[in-house]
Design a protein around this motif. Structure first.
Motif: not given
Ligand SMILES: C[S@@+](CC[C@H](N)C(=O)[O-])C[C@H]1O[C@@H](n2cnc3c(N)ncnc32)[C@H](O)[C@@H]1O
Length: 246
Positions: A52-59, A63-67, A119-122, A124-134
């Motif tokens: 979906d479109y980002p809140y606050g606008g921008g390019a 990715l939505k949190p629900q799915p 990218g992702y709705d924040e 997702i990062r805050e509540h369901i993940i244990t690791d973030e890998i690049s």
């Protein structure tokens, strides 16, 4: 057996990589099972939209949190182990290393989330993940290639996967150093010779040569690794000699 779930909106990208070589053999040996899921299937809207479109606008789209929340919850509910590592593939995450691969190889269940678009709705990062890998300081189109890289680095470490010689123990980074050079037959290829020591049959001297070459290579290519490498007093002495020679 390790269980690996992957959440992606392009699951068709995976069979090629997971269906060949060591990753395929690992599944055949029942060291690992793979399950690649299209998280679009979990979208609760009529058009199965995942972005979906980002809140606050921008390019770009986000990715939505629900799915993703619902897909992860479902995968955890179905799994025996209720404590998976939930790994977000992300250029802002910690850089992937051999040490991280070794750590993940000790787990029972890994869930990889592959992003796309902006990218992702924040949440997702805050509540369901244990690791973030690049997988490096560059931006990919999606998380799929990154997830494949991490999966490959982990699965080859699972017990029994590489066979009895467990060749990964000598691999670059596993010892804290880069690996020594390799040679195979013929001993003389168009005038280019294999070092005599490797043909000597003297395993003590061969091991010593390999360690010295490993130190030499690490010093010339990745001296930063030497700070953390655990070296014996003898190896330290060899390293000092190598430094003087160069
Ligand atoms: C185009 S990128 C989004 C980049 C994001 N706008 C940023 O600046 O951090 C889309 C997706 O590709 C994946 N990705 C891109 N670069 C990656 C990297 N270096 N390592 C792991 N995943 C990466 C992530 O899943 C990311 O959500």
């Amino acid at each position: 057996m390790m269980k690996i779930d992957v959440l992606s909106i392009f699951p068709e990208m995976f069979p090629g990589v997971l269906g060949h070589s060591i990753l395929k053999k690992a599944a055949e040996k029942q060291a690992v099972s793979y399950n690649v899921v299209n998280f679009r299937d979990y979208a609760d809207n009529r058009h199965q939209t995942v972005d979906d479109y980002p809140y606050g606008g921008g390019a770009g789209m986000v990715l939505k949190p629900q799915p993703i929340f619902d897909a992860v919850t479902d995968l955890v509910d179905k799994a025996e182990s209720k404590k998976p590592r939930v790994i977000l593939m992300c250029p802002q995450g910690e850089s992937h290393t051999q040490k991280k691969a070794e750590e993940l190889a000790r787990e029972e269940h890994l869930i990889f989330i592959c992003g796309h678009y902006e990218g992702y709705d924040e949440r997702i990062r805050e509540h369901i993940i244990t690791d973030e890998i690049s997988i490096g300081d560059y931006v990919l189109t999606g998380g799929e290639l990154g997830a494949m890289v991490v999966i490959d680095s982990v699965v080859r470490l699972l017990p029994g996967v590489l066979g009895s010689e467990e060749s990964h123990i000598q691999d670059s980074f596993s010892t804290g150093l880069l690996e020594h050079p390799h040679y195979t037959r013929p001993a003389d290829f168009r005038g280019m010779k294999v070092p005599d020591i490797l043909l000597s049959g003297n395993h003590k001297l061969i091991d010593e040569w390999r360690t010295k070459e490993s130190l030499r290579r690490t010093y010339s290519r990745r001296p930063d690794l030497l700070d953390a490498a655990e070296l014996s007093p003898e190896q330290r002495k060899w390293l000092e000699d190598i430094k003087k020679q160069q």
